[in-house]
Design an enzyme around this catalytic site. Sequence first.
Site, mmCIF file in Angstrom:
data_model
loop_
_atom_site.group_PDB
_atom_site.id
_atom_site.type_symbol
_atom_site.label_atom_id
_atom_site.label_comp_id
_atom_site.label_asym_id
_atom_site.label_seq_id
_atom_site.Cartn_x
_atom_site.Cartn_y
_atom_site.Cartn_z
ATOM 1 N N LYS A 111 -2.759 6.001 -4.379
ATOM 2 C CA LYS A 111 -3.873 6.906 -4.061
ATOM 3 C C LYS A 111 -3.677 8.255 -4.736
ATOM 4 O O LYS A 111 -2.544 8.695 -4.938
ATOM 5 C CB LYS A 111 -3.969 7.105 -2.534
ATOM 6 C CG LYS A 111 -3.943 5.811 -1.731
ATOM 7 C CD LYS A 111 -3.937 6.072 -0.242
ATOM 8 C CE LYS A 111 -3.752 4.780 0.538
ATOM 9 N NZ LYS A 111 -2.333 4.346 0.559
ATOM 10 N N ASN A 159 4.819 -9.359 12.188
ATOM 11 C CA ASN A 159 3.466 -8.900 11.868
ATOM 12 C C ASN A 159 2.770 -9.800 10.859
ATOM 13 O O ASN A 159 1.536 -9.908 10.852
ATOM 14 C CB ASN A 159 3.506 -7.468 11.331
ATOM 15 C CG ASN A 159 3.817 -6.440 12.399
ATOM 16 O OD1 ASN A 159 3.766 -6.731 13.594
ATOM 17 N ND2 ASN A 159 4.152 -5.232 11.983
ATOM 18 N N ASP A 198 0.850 -1.189 0.000
ATOM 19 C CA ASP A 198 0.000 0.000 0.000
ATOM 20 C C ASP A 198 0.887 1.241 0.000
ATOM 21 O O ASP A 198 1.635 1.477 0.939
ATOM 22 C CB ASP A 198 -0.892 -0.004 1.244
ATOM 23 C CG ASP A 198 -1.789 1.222 1.304
ATOM 24 O OD1 ASP A 198 -2.885 1.174 0.736
ATOM 25 O OD2 ASP A 198 -1.385 2.231 1.930
ATOM 26 N N LEU A 233 -2.506 -0.637 14.359
ATOM 27 C CA LEU A 233 -1.958 -0.786 15.712
ATOM 28 C C LEU A 233 -2.114 0.502 16.519
ATOM 29 O O LEU A 233 -1.538 0.629 17.604
ATOM 30 C CB LEU A 233 -0.480 -1.189 15.645
ATOM 31 C CG LEU A 233 -0.179 -2.433 14.819
ATOM 32 C CD1 LEU A 233 1.322 -2.701 14.773
ATOM 33 C CD2 LEU A 233 -0.916 -3.650 15.372
ATOM 34 N N LYS A 264 2.482 -0.880 9.155
ATOM 35 C CA LYS A 264 3.717 -0.333 8.615
ATOM 36 C C LYS A 264 4.851 -0.568 9.595
ATOM 37 O O LYS A 264 4.709 -0.386 10.802
ATOM 38 C CB LYS A 264 3.562 1.172 8.365
ATOM 39 C CG LYS A 264 4.719 1.836 7.620
ATOM 40 C CD LYS A 264 5.862 2.262 8.491
ATOM 41 C CE LYS A 264 5.492 3.360 9.461
ATOM 42 N NZ LYS A 264 6.687 3.811 10.248
ATOM 43 N N SER A 265 5.999 -0.980 9.060
ATOM 44 C CA SER A 265 7.226 -1.054 9.846
ATOM 45 C C SER A 265 8.402 -1.003 8.889
ATOM 46 O O SER A 265 8.323 -1.512 7.775
ATOM 47 C CB SER A 265 7.286 -2.334 10.681
ATOM 48 O OG SER A 265 8.523 -2.401 11.386
ATOM 49 N N TYR A 325 3.164 9.714 -0.016
ATOM 50 C CA TYR A 325 4.193 9.019 0.773
ATOM 51 C C TYR A 325 5.588 9.226 0.173
ATOM 52 O O TYR A 325 6.582 8.896 0.817
ATOM 53 C CB TYR A 325 3.903 7.516 0.839
ATOM 54 C CG TYR A 325 2.610 7.127 1.486
ATOM 55 C CD1 TYR A 325 1.825 8.043 2.190
ATOM 56 C CD2 TYR A 325 2.133 5.816 1.395
ATOM 57 C CE1 TYR A 325 0.625 7.683 2.768
ATOM 58 C CE2 TYR A 325 0.940 5.440 1.990
ATOM 59 C CZ TYR A 325 0.184 6.372 2.664
ATOM 60 O OH TYR A 325 -1.008 5.994 3.235
ATOM 61 N N HIS A 343 -7.621 9.459 -1.617
ATOM 62 C CA HIS A 343 -6.933 9.415 -0.321
ATOM 63 C C HIS A 343 -7.764 10.054 0.791
ATOM 64 O O HIS A 343 -7.845 9.507 1.893
ATOM 65 C CB HIS A 343 -5.572 10.105 -0.439
ATOM 66 C CG HIS A 343 -4.570 9.598 0.542
ATOM 67 N ND1 HIS A 343 -3.219 9.604 0.309
ATOM 68 C CD2 HIS A 343 -4.717 9.065 1.778
ATOM 69 C CE1 HIS A 343 -2.576 9.095 1.344
ATOM 70 N NE2 HIS A 343 -3.473 8.775 2.248
#
Length: 280
Positions: free
Chosen positions: A77, A242, A47, A192, A232-233, A52, A110
């Site tokens: 997006k 995850n 994603d 999270l 996200k990480s 971003y 978005h």
Amino acid sequence: MTTQQATLAFHDGRRIPQLGLGTWKLTGETAVPAILAALEAGYRAIDTAYIYYNETEVGQAIARSGIPRNELFVTTKVWNNRHGHDEPKAALEESLERLGLDAVDLFLIHWPVPMEHRYIETWQALIQLRDEGLAKSIGVCNFEIDLLQELLDQTGVLPVLNQIELHPYFQQKALRAFHADHGILTQAWSPLGHGSVLQDPVFLELAHQLQATPAQVILAWHLQSGHLAVPKSGNAQRIRENFNVWNLHLDDDAMARIAALDRADGRTGADPMRFHLMEG
């Protein structure tokens, strides 16, 4: 570690992996290694978004991975300053060039930016992009019930999904119920809770009981609730952790305890009905 994961069906007949890699704030030198670590771990959905500033890195990671394109699911997006009749197509073409792809699997609005009142026109443009094949499926992010109903009333076409802030402290039950009633999938961003939920005693206890991490327990809750999620990480170990949730099961008592954590003030991100950032 298992790399076998569930997929969910869109109302347009296509399918999406239930767990994807979120890439917000994954930029620069950290982006490509993190995305490659996710693909190696078994993620097949990525994603991203224009805002971003990492679509080029996403494309580089896809190319370097060697994974066939038809095994990957790529979402991007259109940003708030590209709403309207013509701008979404130009924006998507630019995104595709950065990604190195001929089409994306999913193209999203978005934010609705309701004070501009161009989301209907923008949605009509996305319908055309879907019909042209540049986006295989189309959806939205951060749309409230009234806005979704307006899309249906004005165009007759509903998004395949709505990506919203969703986590145990902000469960959006009414919006999720509307999605379920109208065949719209619910996808969680910030699944999270920007990390704020991880230290909750409920998740610390459940993690101990299940020999899992608190993040794994939260993601299991999302999956068992029928949500899509894009955690996200940038850390390879956490990325692997995850994803390694497919054999984790929460019993009815655990699910009820998590349901009770919902808070009226649980939102951590912007209010979609007020958010109006146009720069990009």
